[in-house]
Design a protein around this motif. Sequence first.
Motif, PDB file in Angstrom:
ATOM      1  N   ASN A  28       1.002  -1.065  -0.087  1.00  0.00           N
ATOM      2  CA  ASN A  28      -0.013   0.178  -0.152  1.00  0.00           C
ATOM      3  C   ASN A  28       1.042   1.282   0.030  1.00  0.00           C
ATOM      4  OD1 ASN A  28      -2.114  -1.675   0.094  1.00  0.00           O
ATOM      5  ND2 ASN A  28      -2.722  -1.195   2.214  1.00  0.00           N
ATOM      6  N   LEU A  29       2.105   1.166   0.819  1.00  0.00           N
ATOM      7  CA  LEU A  29       2.590   2.427   0.999  1.00  0.00           C
ATOM      8  C   LEU A  29       3.572   2.571  -0.390  1.00  0.00           C
ATOM      9  CD1 LEU A  29       4.043   4.356   2.834  1.00  0.00           C
ATOM     10  CD2 LEU A  29       5.812   2.951   3.414  1.00  0.00           C
ATOM     11  N   GLU A  30       3.837   1.619  -1.183  1.00  0.00           N
ATOM     12  CA  GLU A  30       4.646   1.824  -2.659  1.00  0.00           C
ATOM     13  C   GLU A  30       3.801   2.263  -3.663  1.00  0.00           C
ATOM     14  OE1 GLU A  30       7.733   1.629  -2.963  1.00  0.00           O
ATOM     15  OE2 GLU A  30       8.791  -0.091  -1.897  1.00  0.00           O
ATOM     16  N   ILE A  31       2.383   1.690  -3.473  1.00  0.00           N
ATOM     17  CA  ILE A  31       1.530   2.084  -4.510  1.00  0.00           C
ATOM     18  C   ILE A  31       1.056   3.480  -4.252  1.00  0.00           C
ATOM     19  CG2 ILE A  31      -0.815   1.699  -5.541  1.00  0.00           C
ATOM     20  CD1 ILE A  31      -0.268  -1.099  -4.756  1.00  0.00           C
ATOM     21  N   SER A  32       1.001   3.946  -3.143  1.00  0.00           N
ATOM     22  CA  SER A  32       0.513   5.223  -2.785  1.00  0.00           C
ATOM     23  C   SER A  32       1.491   6.373  -3.215  1.00  0.00           C
ATOM     24  CB  SER A  32       0.321   5.515  -1.036  1.00  0.00           C
ATOM     25  OG  SER A  32       0.158   6.890  -0.749  1.00  0.00           O
ATOM     26  N   ASN A  58      -4.790   8.671  -1.577  1.00  0.00           N
ATOM     27  CA  ASN A  58      -5.303   9.069  -0.344  1.00  0.00           C
ATOM     28  C   ASN A  58      -6.247   8.047   0.342  1.00  0.00           C
ATOM     29  OD1 ASN A  58      -4.712  11.790  -0.884  1.00  0.00           O
ATOM     30  ND2 ASN A  58      -6.629  12.077  -2.050  1.00  0.00           N
ATOM     31  N   PHE A  59      -6.816   7.091  -0.291  1.00  0.00           N
ATOM     32  CA  PHE A  59      -7.201   5.978   0.283  1.00  0.00           C
ATOM     33  C   PHE A  59      -6.341   4.950   1.068  1.00  0.00           C
ATOM     34  CE2 PHE A  59      -8.484   1.380  -0.121  1.00  0.00           C
ATOM     35  CZ  PHE A  59      -9.538   1.185   0.681  1.00  0.00           C
ATOM     36  N   LEU A  60      -5.177   4.631   0.067  1.00  0.00           N
ATOM     37  CA  LEU A  60      -4.130   3.706   0.781  1.00  0.00           C
ATOM     38  C   LEU A  60      -3.429   4.515   1.782  1.00  0.00           C
ATOM     39  CD1 LEU A  60      -2.578   2.287  -2.576  1.00  0.00           C
ATOM     40  CD2 LEU A  60      -4.024   1.129  -0.985  1.00  0.00           C
ATOM     41  N   ASN A  61      -3.069   5.658   1.971  1.00  0.00           N
ATOM     42  CA  ASN A  61      -2.790   6.455   3.111  1.00  0.00           C
ATOM     43  C   ASN A  61      -3.361   6.222   4.331  1.00  0.00           C
ATOM     44  OD1 ASN A  61      -0.372   7.141   1.624  1.00  0.00           O
ATOM     45  ND2 ASN A  61      -1.073   9.420   1.683  1.00  0.00           N
ATOM     46  N   ALA A  62      -4.868   6.548   4.018  1.00  0.00           N
ATOM     47  CA  ALA A  62      -5.744   6.397   5.135  1.00  0.00           C
ATOM     48  C   ALA A  62      -5.891   4.801   5.595  1.00  0.00           C
ATOM     49  CB  ALA A  62      -6.886   6.804   4.790  1.00  0.00           C
ATOM     50  N   GLU A  63      -5.679   4.006   4.792  1.00  0.00           N
ATOM     51  CA  GLU A  63      -5.789   2.528   5.227  1.00  0.00           C
ATOM     52  C   GLU A  63      -4.421   2.208   5.713  1.00  0.00           C
ATOM     53  OE1 GLU A  63      -7.602  -1.269   5.031  1.00  0.00           O
ATOM     54  OE2 GLU A  63      -8.437   0.589   4.391  1.00  0.00           O
ATOM     55  N   ILE A  64      -3.295   2.660   5.402  1.00  0.00           N
ATOM     56  CA  ILE A  64      -2.261   1.997   6.184  1.00  0.00           C
ATOM     57  C   ILE A  64      -2.358   2.703   7.492  1.00  0.00           C
ATOM     58  CG2 ILE A  64       0.243   2.755   6.373  1.00  0.00           C
ATOM     59  CD1 ILE A  64       0.259   3.104   3.310  1.00  0.00           C
ATOM     60  N   LEU A  65      -2.566   3.970   7.809  1.00  0.00           N
ATOM     61  CA  LEU A  65      -2.733   4.687   9.159  1.00  0.00           C
ATOM     62  C   LEU A  65      -3.900   3.709   9.979  1.00  0.00           C
ATOM     63  CD1 LEU A  65      -2.289   8.295   8.660  1.00  0.00           C
ATOM     64  CD2 LEU A  65      -0.575   7.035   9.557  1.00  0.00           C
ATOM     65  N   LYS A  66      -4.870   3.519   9.648  1.00  0.00           N
ATOM     66  CA  LYS A  66      -5.981   2.597  10.007  1.00  0.00           C
ATOM     67  C   LYS A  66      -5.368   1.330  10.669  1.00  0.00           C
ATOM     68  CE  LYS A  66      -9.549   1.024   8.053  1.00  0.00           C
ATOM     69  NZ  LYS A  66     -10.693   0.770   7.231  1.00  0.00           N
ATOM     70  N   ARG A  67      -4.812   0.594   9.703  1.00  0.00           N
ATOM     71  CA  ARG A  67      -4.132  -0.663  10.185  1.00  0.00           C
ATOM     72  C   ARG A  67      -3.107  -0.545  11.046  1.00  0.00           C
ATOM     73  NH1 ARG A  67      -3.937  -4.773   4.824  1.00  0.00           N
ATOM     74  NH2 ARG A  67      -5.914  -4.433   3.968  1.00  0.00           N
TER      75      ARG A  67
END
Length: 366
Positions: free
Chosen positions: A228-232, A317-326
């Motif tokens: 997710n971080l790489e794709i973001s 934006n979605f992936l950044n939020a998902e990373i922080l949530k996880r």
Amino acid sequence: MLPLRIELKNKIPKGGSVNIKTFCFSKRDLSNLFRCFYFVISSGINLVKGINILKGFLRNRKYNNILNNIFQYIAIGNSLSESMKLTGCFPDFVIELIKIGENTGKLEEIFLELSSYYEEEYNFEAKLKEAIYYPIFLLSTSFVAFLIISKQVIPKFFVLFRELNIKELPQITKYAIYFNKIFYYFILGFIFMILAFFVLSIVRNKRIKMFYHRIMLSVPLYKDIKTNLEISRFTKCLALILESGGSIIEALESSKKLIGNLIMYEDVEGAINDIKLGKSISEAFNISRTFPLFFIELISVGEETGELEDSLKNISNFLNAEILKRLKSLVNIINPIIIIIISVHVGFLVLSIMLPMFELLNNFNL
């Protein structure tokens, strides 16, 4: 982190290179530097004069070294993008964006976008660090405490028990003695594992790096966060270049250099080759081993609606939020588990010491 060159020859031919040392810029530094460039250009000041103004205004050796290099490169006939490239301290996608800005007359907007980009990256990384600092601190202090107890405290009690000639120790104490003996082997194994991963991460051999990156992408939790971080970062850079007027091939070629995992990097290279052969972006990434289905679907929607840049931003934006949530969910699970393990371990050690003492006192009373 990006290298900053701080030594410059007196004369450098246009398009030439220079023997230099390196320095490092943080993302916050880059954000501030690009915002300063934006203010200079938006004010209508001549670029060479503006750089001199910035040198006097910033009064920072780190900034002044790079500004002085850029100033001298421009003075001998290089463009701004060429001058920044010659310093060696800016990533390819930044150079590409500035070159596009020079060709399209949108240099002012480019610097503002770059400043915002690095500010967002800095804030995101700060949130990541904030999420993992406490569990790392808790684990580190617990590890040190266990090491001191096992090395300094427990052995003294065991020596005392032997001197008091306690013939039959409680079973829990025997377990504690055994654990104390093998504890150092656990430490050595842990240190060896950390060193092995460190060596694998810095080795330059491509086959070994591929092997290491493939292993890391097979670790369930790490795989999700790393992918997710790489794709973001990849999609955010891609959107930035496309919005500035760059072609899709130029954008992909520059953005792929932000990807640190070789498996994902090769997937992007394969997609670029397929796009050159006439495939759409979504079709090219459809055979990827690492890019998820939702990424391909959103890219496909963006291509169909003509709003590819917005789709890429939404993905980032979605992936950044998902990373922080996880990460926050993981920390919320890990913290009580660590506390429980520490409590059980401390209780185990206390019982292993106190039970023989109680037994000794009972013998004295008899």
